[in-house]
Design an enzyme around this catalytic site. Structure first.
Site, PDB file in Angstrom:
ATOM      1  N   ARG A 111      -2.307  -5.277   8.386  1.00  0.00           N
ATOM      2  CA  ARG A 111      -0.990  -5.148   8.417  1.00  0.00           C
ATOM      3  C   ARG A 111      -0.523  -4.415   9.661  1.00  0.00           C
ATOM      4  O   ARG A 111      -1.188  -3.859  10.411  1.00  0.00           O
ATOM      5  CB  ARG A 111      -0.851  -4.004   7.577  1.00  0.00           C
ATOM      6  N   GLN A 128      -6.839  -0.721   1.214  1.00  0.00           N
ATOM      7  CA  GLN A 128      -6.236  -0.592   2.631  1.00  0.00           C
ATOM      8  C   GLN A 128      -7.266   0.585   3.258  1.00  0.00           C
ATOM      9  O   GLN A 128      -7.478   1.667   2.887  1.00  0.00           O
ATOM     10  CB  GLN A 128      -4.795  -0.093   2.806  1.00  0.00           C
ATOM     11  N   ASN A 156       1.875   1.249  11.431  1.00  0.00           N
ATOM     12  CA  ASN A 156       2.970   2.561  10.755  1.00  0.00           C
ATOM     13  C   ASN A 156       2.531   3.685  11.865  1.00  0.00           C
ATOM     14  O   ASN A 156       2.266   5.051  11.608  1.00  0.00           O
ATOM     15  CB  ASN A 156       2.845   2.821   9.682  1.00  0.00           C
ATOM     16  N   PRO A 182       0.940  -1.317  -0.027  1.00  0.00           N
ATOM     17  CA  PRO A 182       0.260  -0.194   0.220  1.00  0.00           C
ATOM     18  C   PRO A 182       0.847   1.275  -0.029  1.00  0.00           C
ATOM     19  O   PRO A 182       1.836   1.312   0.737  1.00  0.00           O
ATOM     20  CB  PRO A 182      -0.886  -0.249   1.342  1.00  0.00           C
ATOM     21  N   MET A 183       0.613   2.454  -0.980  1.00  0.00           N
ATOM     22  CA  MET A 183       1.576   3.570  -0.883  1.00  0.00           C
ATOM     23  C   MET A 183       0.428   4.718  -1.100  1.00  0.00           C
ATOM     24  O   MET A 183      -0.077   4.844  -2.273  1.00  0.00           O
ATOM     25  CB  MET A 183       2.520   3.170  -2.054  1.00  0.00           C
ATOM     26  N   TYR A 219      -0.277   4.684  13.140  1.00  0.00           N
ATOM     27  CA  TYR A 219      -1.846   5.276  13.004  1.00  0.00           C
ATOM     28  C   TYR A 219      -2.888   4.805  14.059  1.00  0.00           C
ATOM     29  O   TYR A 219      -2.588   3.884  14.799  1.00  0.00           O
ATOM     30  CB  TYR A 219      -2.269   5.027  11.407  1.00  0.00           C
TER      31      TYR A 219
HETATM   32  C1  LIG Z   1       5.190   6.882  -1.175  1.00  0.00           C
HETATM   33  C2  LIG Z   1       5.068   5.848   0.045  1.00  0.00           C
HETATM   34  C3  LIG Z   1       3.548   5.970   0.514  1.00  0.00           C
HETATM   35  C4  LIG Z   1       3.194   4.882   1.370  1.00  0.00           C
HETATM   36  N1  LIG Z   1       2.109   4.810   1.798  1.00  0.00           N
HETATM   37  C5  LIG Z   1       1.550   4.029   2.634  1.00  0.00           C
HETATM   38  C6  LIG Z   1       0.051   3.565   2.998  1.00  0.00           C
HETATM   39  O1  LIG Z   1      -0.622   4.484   2.569  1.00  0.00           O
HETATM   40  N2  LIG Z   1      -0.066   2.821   3.776  1.00  0.00           N
HETATM   41  C7  LIG Z   1       0.878   1.762   4.388  1.00  0.00           C
HETATM   42  O2  LIG Z   1       0.711   0.683   4.896  1.00  0.00           O
HETATM   43  N3  LIG Z   1       2.199   2.046   4.081  1.00  0.00           N
HETATM   44  C8  LIG Z   1       2.715   2.835   3.241  1.00  0.00           C
HETATM   45  N4  LIG Z   1       3.882   3.094   2.901  1.00  0.00           N
HETATM   46  C9  LIG Z   1       4.927   1.945   3.362  1.00  0.00           C
HETATM   47  C10 LIG Z   1       5.105   0.889   2.377  1.00  0.00           C
HETATM   48  O3  LIG Z   1       3.962   0.112   2.181  1.00  0.00           O
HETATM   49  C11 LIG Z   1       6.396   0.231   2.676  1.00  0.00           C
HETATM   50  O4  LIG Z   1       6.098  -0.504   3.936  1.00  0.00           O
HETATM   51  C12 LIG Z   1       7.677   0.776   2.554  1.00  0.00           C
HETATM   52  O5  LIG Z   1       7.649   1.451   1.307  1.00  0.00           O
HETATM   53  C13 LIG Z   1       8.727  -0.237   2.573  1.00  0.00           C
HETATM   54  O6  LIG Z   1       8.742  -1.012   1.603  1.00  0.00           O
HETATM   55  P1  LIG Z   1       9.679  -1.211   0.468  1.00  0.00           P
HETATM   56  O7  LIG Z   1      11.180  -1.253   1.043  1.00  0.00           O
HETATM   57  O8  LIG Z   1       9.316  -2.313  -0.712  1.00  0.00           O
HETATM   58  O9  LIG Z   1       9.690   0.185  -0.378  1.00  0.00           O
HETATM   59  C14 LIG Z   1       4.246   4.023   1.931  1.00  0.00           C
HETATM   60  C15 LIG Z   1       5.624   4.025   1.451  1.00  0.00           C
HETATM   61  C16 LIG Z   1       5.704   4.934   0.512  1.00  0.00           C
HETATM   62  C17 LIG Z   1       7.203   5.107  -0.201  1.00  0.00           C
END
Ligand SMILES: Cc1cc2nc3c(=O)[nH]c(=O)nc-3n(C[C@H](O)[C@H](O)[C@H](O)COP(=O)(O)O)c2cc1C
Length: 370
Positions: free
Chosen positions: A230, A103, A181, A27-28, A183
Site C-alpha cells: 500500500r 497488513q 500513511n 485495512p483498519m 509509517y
Molecule cells: C478506524 C480506522 C483505522 C484505520 N487503520 C488503518 C490501518 O491499520 N492501516 C491502513 O493502512 N489504513 C488504516 N486506515 C485508513 C483506511 O484504510 C482508509 O484509507 C481510510 O479510511 C479512507 O478510506 P474510506 O474513505 O473508504 O474510509 C484506517 C482508517 C480508519 C477510519
C-alpha cells in the site's frame, strides 16, 4: 447476482486467486486486541467473518515485531500465540467463502518510549514527526526517534519476513506491506523524514531500497503473487508527513519498479487532504499511476458505490477498498447489489475495546427484522 455493476464483477489476482467481486475491505485498526499478548480473539473472528462477502478483506495493521508497535491494543503477527489467534480468523473467513490478506505494519517514529521500556522508537532519521502517539496512558507527544543502524534495518527486514512466514502459517491468502500513511517505510521514502547518507538515503533509489529488500525477503517465504503493498503518494501534513518536489518522482520510481514483480496487487490511496494548491503533488492518484503499473491496482479513500463503479469502468483501477463504510456495513456487497441504504459508523467506538461498535452492526435483513 447483479453483474451489471463493475464493482460486482469477479476478478482473478496473480497466481489465480479468484475473488468474487471488487468491493474490498480496507485495512483498519480497531484496537480490540486488548490482551497481554495482543492476539486476535473470538470477536476478531466474528468481525471479519461478518464481512466475508467482500472480494478481499485486508486486515488491520498488525505489528511485525515488538519494536514495530505504536498504538495500544493492536494485534501482532510475530508470536506463536498471535499466529494461533489469527488461525481462528482465517478459518472463519474461509468457511464463509471469503479471502483475507493481513497488513504487516511497523510504525517507525509514530511510536513512543512508553512502548519500549523507555527506549526511543526507531526511524530512518532522528526527526520528530511532531504527532501524537496513542500510548497506554493516553495521547502523548511523539519524541525524536533514534536513527536506525544498518543492523537495525536488516533486523526489520527479517521481522517482515518472519511475519510473512507466520501469516502463511496462520492461513492468510496473502499479505499487504504497509508502506503508507507516514509509517516506517513511508518515512524512508520521503526526503523530509529520511536524511540518511548511507545506501538507504540520499537518492530516490536509496530511499526506496528497504521496500524492495522486504519484498525480496518475503519472496523467500511465500510466492510473490501473495504479496500486495500500500502507498499513499500525496500524503501531506498528516501523520507527520511533509511532501516535497521529490515525493511524486519517488513514488513513480517505486510503482514502475514494482512491474519487475508479479505481485498480488498495488493498493493506492487518493490524497487524504486537498492537495490541489500544492504544485508538486498529484490530486488524482488512480489516474496518474494507472498507466505506470501493469498489475492489479486497487484504489481507496473517499469512494462510495457510484464513484467505485466509475473508477473501474473508466479503467483507472481494478478494485476499490472501502474503509469506514465497512465498519458499519458488514454486508456492504449485498447493500451495493440491492442499492440499499448504508448505515453510518459511530466514530466513538472506532478504537474502543469490546463488541460495541465492532460486531454489533446489523446486516440488512437483520435491520429489517429488528
Ligand atoms: C478506524 C480506522 C483505522 C484505520 N487503520 C488503518 C490501518 O491499520 N492501516 C491502513 O493502512 N489504513 C488504516 N486506515 C485508513 C483506511 O484504510 C482508509 O484509507 C481510510 O479510511 C479512507 O478510506 P474510506 O474513505 O473508504 O474510509 C484506517 C482508517 C480508519 C477510519
Amino acid at each position: 447476482m447483479n453483474t451489471e455493476q463493475a464493482l460486482l464483477k469477479p476478478i482473478t489476482l496473480a497466481a489465480g486467486l479468484e475473488l468474487k467481486n471488487r468491493v474490498w475491505m480496507a485495512p483498519m485498526t480497531r484496537s480490540r486486541a486488548d490482551n497481554p499478548s495482543n492476539k486476535p480473539s473470538e470477536i476478531h473472528e466474528k468481525y471479519y467473518a461478518q464481512r466475508a462477502s467482500s472480494g478481499l478483506i485486508i486486515t488491520e495493521g498488525s505489528q511485525v515485531s515488538k519494536q514495530a508497535v505504536g498504538y495500544i491494543n493492536t494485534p501482532g503477527i510475530f508470536s506463536d500465540v498471535q499466529v494461533e489467534g489469527w488461525k481462528g480468523v482465517t478459518r472463519a473467513v474461509h468457511k464463509k467463502g471469503g479471502h483475507i490478506f493481513i497488513q504487516l505494519w511497523h510504525v517507525g517514529r509514530i511510536s513512543h518510549p512508553d512502548f519500549h521500556n523507555g527506549d526511543l522508537p526507531l526511524a530512518p532519521s532522528a526527526i520528530n514527526p511532531h504527532e501524537k502517539s496513542f500510548t497506554p496512558e493516553g495521547f502523548k507527544e511523539t519524541v525524536t526517534p533514534k536513527e536506525m543502524s544498518r543492523a537495525e534495518i536488516k533486523q526489520t527486514i527479517q521481522d517482515f519476513k518472519n511475519a510473512g512466514k507466520n501469516a502463511m502459517e496462520a492461513g492468510f491468502d496473502g499479505i499487504e506491506i504497509h508502506s503508507s500513511n507516514g509509517y516506517l517505510l513511508h518515512q524512508f521514502f520521503n526526503a523530509t523524514s529520511n536524511t540518511r547518507r548511507d545506501e538507504y538515503g540520499g537518492s530516490i533509489e536509496n530511499r526506496a531500497k528497504i521496500l524492495f529488500e522486504i519484498i525480496d525477503a518475503l519472496k523467500e517465504v511465500m510466492p510473490e503473487q501473495k504479496i500486495g503493498l500500500r502507498l499513499n503518494p500525496s500524503l501531506n501534513g498528516v501523520f507527520g508527513m511533509e511532501a516535497d518536489e521529490e515525493t511524486i518522482p519517488t513514488f513513480e520510481y517505486i510503482v514502475k519498479k514494482l512491474n519487475d514483480y508479479d505481485l498480488a496487487y498495488l493498493h493506492l490511496s487518493e490524497p487524504f487532504t486537498d492537495v490541489s494548491e500544492i504544485p508538486y503533488l498529484v490530486s488524482h492518484i488512480a489516474k496518474h499511476f494507472r498507466p505506470l503499473y501493469k498489475g492489479t491496482l486497487v484504489i481507496n479513500a473517499g469512494f462510495d458505490q457510484e464513484k467505485g463503479n466509475k473508477v473501474i469502468e473508466e479503467g483507472d483501477a481494478d478494485a476499490v477498498a472501502y474503509g469506514t463504510l465497512y465498519i458499519s456495513n458488514p454486508d456492504l456487497v449485498e447493500r451495493f447489489e440491492q442499492h440499499a441504504e448504508l448505515a453510518s459508523p459511530d466514530k466513538d467506538t472506532f478504537y474502543t475495546p469490546g463488541k460495541k461498535g465492532y460486531i454489533d452492526y446489523p446486516k440488512l435483513e437483520e435491520e429489517k427484522v429488528g
